[in-house]
Enzyme design. Structure first.
Site, PDB file in Angstrom:
ATOM      1  N   ASN A 156      17.766 -57.785 -15.989  1.00  0.00           N
ATOM      2  CA  ASN A 156      17.625 -56.338 -16.226  1.00  0.00           C
ATOM      3  C   ASN A 156      18.598 -55.875 -17.306  1.00  0.00           C
ATOM      4  O   ASN A 156      18.623 -56.527 -18.372  1.00  0.00           O
ATOM      5  CB  ASN A 156      17.585 -55.499 -14.947  1.00  0.00           C
ATOM      6  CG  ASN A 156      18.763 -55.553 -14.012  1.00  0.00           C
ATOM      7  OD1 ASN A 156      19.001 -56.561 -13.355  1.00  0.00           O
ATOM      8  ND2 ASN A 156      19.504 -54.478 -13.903  1.00  0.00           N
ATOM      9  N   ASP A 157      19.321 -54.817 -17.113  1.00  0.00           N
ATOM     10  CA  ASP A 157      20.035 -54.132 -18.201  1.00  0.00           C
ATOM     11  C   ASP A 157      20.721 -55.012 -19.254  1.00  0.00           C
ATOM     12  O   ASP A 157      21.369 -55.994 -18.911  1.00  0.00           O
ATOM     13  CB  ASP A 157      21.176 -53.274 -17.641  1.00  0.00           C
ATOM     14  CG  ASP A 157      20.799 -52.452 -16.448  1.00  0.00           C
ATOM     15  OD1 ASP A 157      19.620 -52.400 -16.100  1.00  0.00           O
ATOM     16  OD2 ASP A 157      21.707 -51.880 -15.851  1.00  0.00           O
ATOM     17  N   GLN A 210      22.133 -58.323 -17.163  1.00  0.00           N
ATOM     18  CA  GLN A 210      22.072 -58.420 -15.705  1.00  0.00           C
ATOM     19  C   GLN A 210      21.107 -59.551 -15.369  1.00  0.00           C
ATOM     20  O   GLN A 210      19.951 -59.559 -15.830  1.00  0.00           O
ATOM     21  CB  GLN A 210      21.593 -57.088 -15.117  1.00  0.00           C
ATOM     22  CG  GLN A 210      22.627 -55.979 -15.203  1.00  0.00           C
ATOM     23  CD  GLN A 210      23.765 -56.211 -14.222  1.00  0.00           C
ATOM     24  OE1 GLN A 210      23.640 -55.967 -13.047  1.00  0.00           O
ATOM     25  NE2 GLN A 210      24.882 -56.715 -14.721  1.00  0.00           N
ATOM     26  N   ASP A 269      28.798 -48.989 -14.331  1.00  0.00           N
ATOM     27  CA  ASP A 269      28.310 -49.162 -15.704  1.00  0.00           C
ATOM     28  C   ASP A 269      29.263 -48.628 -16.778  1.00  0.00           C
ATOM     29  O   ASP A 269      28.906 -47.758 -17.581  1.00  0.00           O
ATOM     30  CB  ASP A 269      26.909 -48.525 -15.866  1.00  0.00           C
ATOM     31  CG  ASP A 269      25.941 -48.924 -14.757  1.00  0.00           C
ATOM     32  OD1 ASP A 269      26.135 -50.007 -14.169  1.00  0.00           O
ATOM     33  OD2 ASP A 269      25.000 -48.151 -14.454  1.00  0.00           O
ATOM     34  N   GLU A 298      22.794 -43.500 -14.657  1.00  0.00           N
ATOM     35  CA  GLU A 298      23.221 -44.891 -14.813  1.00  0.00           C
ATOM     36  C   GLU A 298      23.416 -45.226 -16.295  1.00  0.00           C
ATOM     37  O   GLU A 298      22.843 -44.589 -17.179  1.00  0.00           O
ATOM     38  CB  GLU A 298      22.155 -45.831 -14.216  1.00  0.00           C
ATOM     39  CG  GLU A 298      21.915 -45.589 -12.725  1.00  0.00           C
ATOM     40  CD  GLU A 298      21.033 -46.671 -12.092  1.00  0.00           C
ATOM     41  OE1 GLU A 298      21.477 -47.281 -11.115  1.00  0.00           O
ATOM     42  OE2 GLU A 298      19.906 -46.893 -12.569  1.00  0.00           O
ATOM     43  N   TRP A 357      12.446 -49.758 -13.251  1.00  0.00           N
ATOM     44  CA  TRP A 357      12.478 -50.124 -11.828  1.00  0.00           C
ATOM     45  C   TRP A 357      11.171 -49.760 -11.124  1.00  0.00           C
ATOM     46  O   TRP A 357      10.757 -50.425 -10.182  1.00  0.00           O
ATOM     47  CB  TRP A 357      13.652 -49.433 -11.119  1.00  0.00           C
ATOM     48  CG  TRP A 357      14.968 -49.970 -11.581  1.00  0.00           C
ATOM     49  CD1 TRP A 357      15.885 -49.334 -12.362  1.00  0.00           C
ATOM     50  CD2 TRP A 357      15.504 -51.276 -11.311  1.00  0.00           C
ATOM     51  NE1 TRP A 357      16.965 -50.168 -12.597  1.00  0.00           N
ATOM     52  CE2 TRP A 357      16.754 -51.354 -11.954  1.00  0.00           C
ATOM     53  CE3 TRP A 357      15.053 -52.379 -10.586  1.00  0.00           C
ATOM     54  CZ2 TRP A 357      17.556 -52.497 -11.905  1.00  0.00           C
ATOM     55  CZ3 TRP A 357      15.851 -53.514 -10.537  1.00  0.00           C
ATOM     56  CH2 TRP A 357      17.085 -53.566 -11.183  1.00  0.00           C
TER      57      TRP A 357
HETATM   58  C1  FRU Z   1      20.481 -49.921 -13.908  1.00  0.00           C
HETATM   59  C2  FRU Z   1      21.315 -50.551 -12.797  1.00  0.00           C
HETATM   60  C3  FRU Z   1      22.788 -50.288 -13.061  1.00  0.00           C
HETATM   61  C4  FRU Z   1      23.453 -51.402 -12.322  1.00  0.00           C
HETATM   62  C5  FRU Z   1      22.480 -52.541 -12.514  1.00  0.00           C
HETATM   63  C6  FRU Z   1      22.393 -53.488 -11.370  1.00  0.00           C
HETATM   64  O1  FRU Z   1      19.296 -50.556 -14.173  1.00  0.00           O
HETATM   65  O2  FRU Z   1      20.903 -50.027 -11.557  1.00  0.00           O
HETATM   66  O3  FRU Z   1      23.213 -49.000 -12.687  1.00  0.00           O
HETATM   67  O4  FRU Z   1      24.710 -51.683 -12.841  1.00  0.00           O
HETATM   68  O5  FRU Z   1      21.210 -51.956 -12.754  1.00  0.00           O
HETATM   69  O6  FRU Z   1      21.657 -54.642 -11.694  1.00  0.00           O
END
Ligand code: FRU
Length: 494
Positions: free
Chosen positions: A38-39, A55, A168, A223, A306
């Site tokens: 992810n991020d 991530q 974050d 976030e 998400w």
């Molecule tokens: C955003 C998030 C962040 C967090 C991460 C967890 O997509 O929810 O806030 O750090 O993903 O994987």
């Protein structure tokens, strides 16, 4: 010293990456080395290369205990994977190394600042999650967690702020050599706020102020904040959860928000002036930016959301892609985005069709493909009568298609992947209100196997969506209800 947890992850990803065929991944969008992504994290330019961390849950293609994956690139389009940088292996991040950022220290080492997650079980079976800010320092390959972690925890929070939603960090160095970082947080009112912390050495941090409060205006928790100067203004990017739609600007659920304003660097005061969405499509979240050596501000987002994660290729051991890197600028008080110019080096097999007047459905010689850069200029063929609708359909065969359509009377562009082969009851369409006069519009489509990014009117708005349609569906066709005149320039991206 690398921990056992990190060594295992590195061993696993190296073996598992070999099982993924190149043609089953995006060609020039960064995807998970293996497993889940992810991020974007720690997006930085360090020792002559761009670094992208992300991530990462290497062990399967679903979200799990977060690691930081790592890749480097010299043009942001061709990526080389490096071994995972962080694993959840410490007392403060045992349950995950969440999102964060990176910076070069004056002594040449690279500092990663991330959120450590720790789950505290209760006797009654419940769990409290603690989020704190932690550091790791390294050489671009291996990172040591800072022994004095966490550097920010619950005692640094303003009164009433949640210990569970504090994550974050985005760090930057000021001209005077001191450091600042912003972190997403949830105040007592349950919505979002961005906290500003200050440090002289990037190791010892102090709460300075609430940089900006959501006050329930744009979703709830904010976030992945980012904050930077751009074309004489200051820009705050963040990704709010639980949004409500506002006309065609914001949509329900997880969204993106850009606040443009002014920042007094003496007093660290941000005055917000305008707000807008960052991306108007379906799959874009948690973007992060880097300042390139030549001064460009470049943004990459997670090309996913998400709310739509159930659209996937079940048989693939990887999940999650990054967006195309986008050059940012401000024009007329709005955020503009353009695909990075390095993409032009990948353009091949130019096909041009100028002044094509048509109504109904047409295909054009040489215009097809799933890795393509397509520039379209659309206008009415008959100045007296503006057409009702224009559409370009792509990733198309007899059964499937994804499309972008434009209705000049409503000034609405719509992306539609309903017929892309998805078997999930999730969002497949999204609309966006655009600027257009007399039925004229410019569109640029970037296609890369499993995604489409549409830059409208030279990047004034962007709509992004993934689609996992079979790669043999590579047709492109054009539709006009009424009579349209268009210019088409198409390249393969190789
Ligand atoms: C955003 C998030 C962040 C967090 C991460 C967890 O997509 O929810 O806030 O750090 O993903 O994987």
């Amino acid at each position: 010293m690398t921990s056992q947890t990190l060594r295992e992850a590195r061993k696993y990803e190296e073996a598992s990456e070999k099982m993924i065929k190149k043609e089953n991944r995006p060609a020039f969008h960064l995807s998970a080395r293996t497993g889940w992504l992810n991020d974007p994290n720690g997006f930085s330019y360090y020792q002559g290369q761009y670094h992208m961390f992300y991530q990462y849950h290497p062990y399967n293609s679903y979200w799990g205990p977060m690691h930081w994956g790592h890749a480097v690139s010299s043009d942001l389009l061709h990526w080389t994977y490096l071994p995972a940088a962080l694993a959840p292996d410490d007392v403060h991040d045992r349950d995950g190394c969440f999102s964060g950022s990176a910076i070069e220290l004056p002594d040449g080492r690279q500092l990663l600042m991330y959120t450590g997650v720790l789950k505290m079980p209760h006797e009654n079976g419940g769990v409290t999650e603690l989020q704190t800010q932690c550091l790791a320092i390294g050489d671009g390959l291996d990172y040591e967690k800072y022994p004095q972690n966490p550097v920010l925890d619950a005692k640094d929070l303003p009164e009433g702020s949640s210990r569970q939603d504090f994550r974050d960090p985005k760090i930057w160095r000021k001209a005077d050599g001191s450091y600042r970082c912003i972190v997403g947080s949830r105040p007592a009112d349950g919505s979002g706020q961005i906290l500003l912390f200050a440090s002289q050495d990037a190791l010892h941090w102090e709460f300075e102020k609430i940089l900006i409060s959501n006050r329930d205006r744009f979703g709830k928790m904010w976030e992945c904040p980012d904050f930077f100067e751009l074309d004489g203004r200051w820009v705050l990017l963040t990704s709010p959860q639980d949004m409500l739609p506002k006309g065609f600007e914001y949509h329900n659920g997880n969204g993106t928000l850009c606040l443009i304003g002014d920042f007094d660097e003496e007093t660290d005061t941000f005055t917000e002036k305008q707000d807008q969405a960052i991306d108007y499509g379906i799959d874009f979240y948690a973007p992060q930016t880097v300042l390139a050596p030549d001064g460009r501000r470049i943004m990459i987002g997670w090309m996913q959301n998400w709310d739509t994660c159930s659209l996937r290729m079940p048989e693939q051991p990887w999940y999650g892609q990054m967006s195309i890197p986008r050059e940012l600028s401000i024009k007329n008080g709005r955020l503009f985005q353009q695909p990075i110019r390095e993409l032009e080096n990948m353009r091949q097999n130019k096909v041009v069709h100028e002044n094509v007047s048509f109504s109904g459905i047409i295909r054009l010689e040489g215009v097809k493909g799933r890795r393509a850069d397509l520039e379209l200029v659309i206008r009415p063929a008959d100045g007296e009568h503006i057409y009702q609708k224009f559409a370009v359909r792509f990733a198309q065969d007899k059964e499937y298609q994804t499309s972008i359509s434009f209705r000049p009377y409503e000034s609405i562009v719509k992306i539609d992947r309903k017929f892309s082969g998805s078997r999930k009851a999730i969002i497949h369409q999204r609309r966006c209100l655009v600027n257009s006069k007399n039925g004229q519009i410019k569109l640029r489509l970037i296609l890369d196997r499993f995604s489409a990014e549409i830059f409208i009117n030279d990047g004034e708005q962007v709509m992004t969506a993934t689609m996992y349609t079979d790669q043999t569906a590579d047709g492109i066709s054009f539709l006009a209800d009424g009579s349209v005149n268009m210019d088409v320039v198409k390249y393969d991206l190789v």
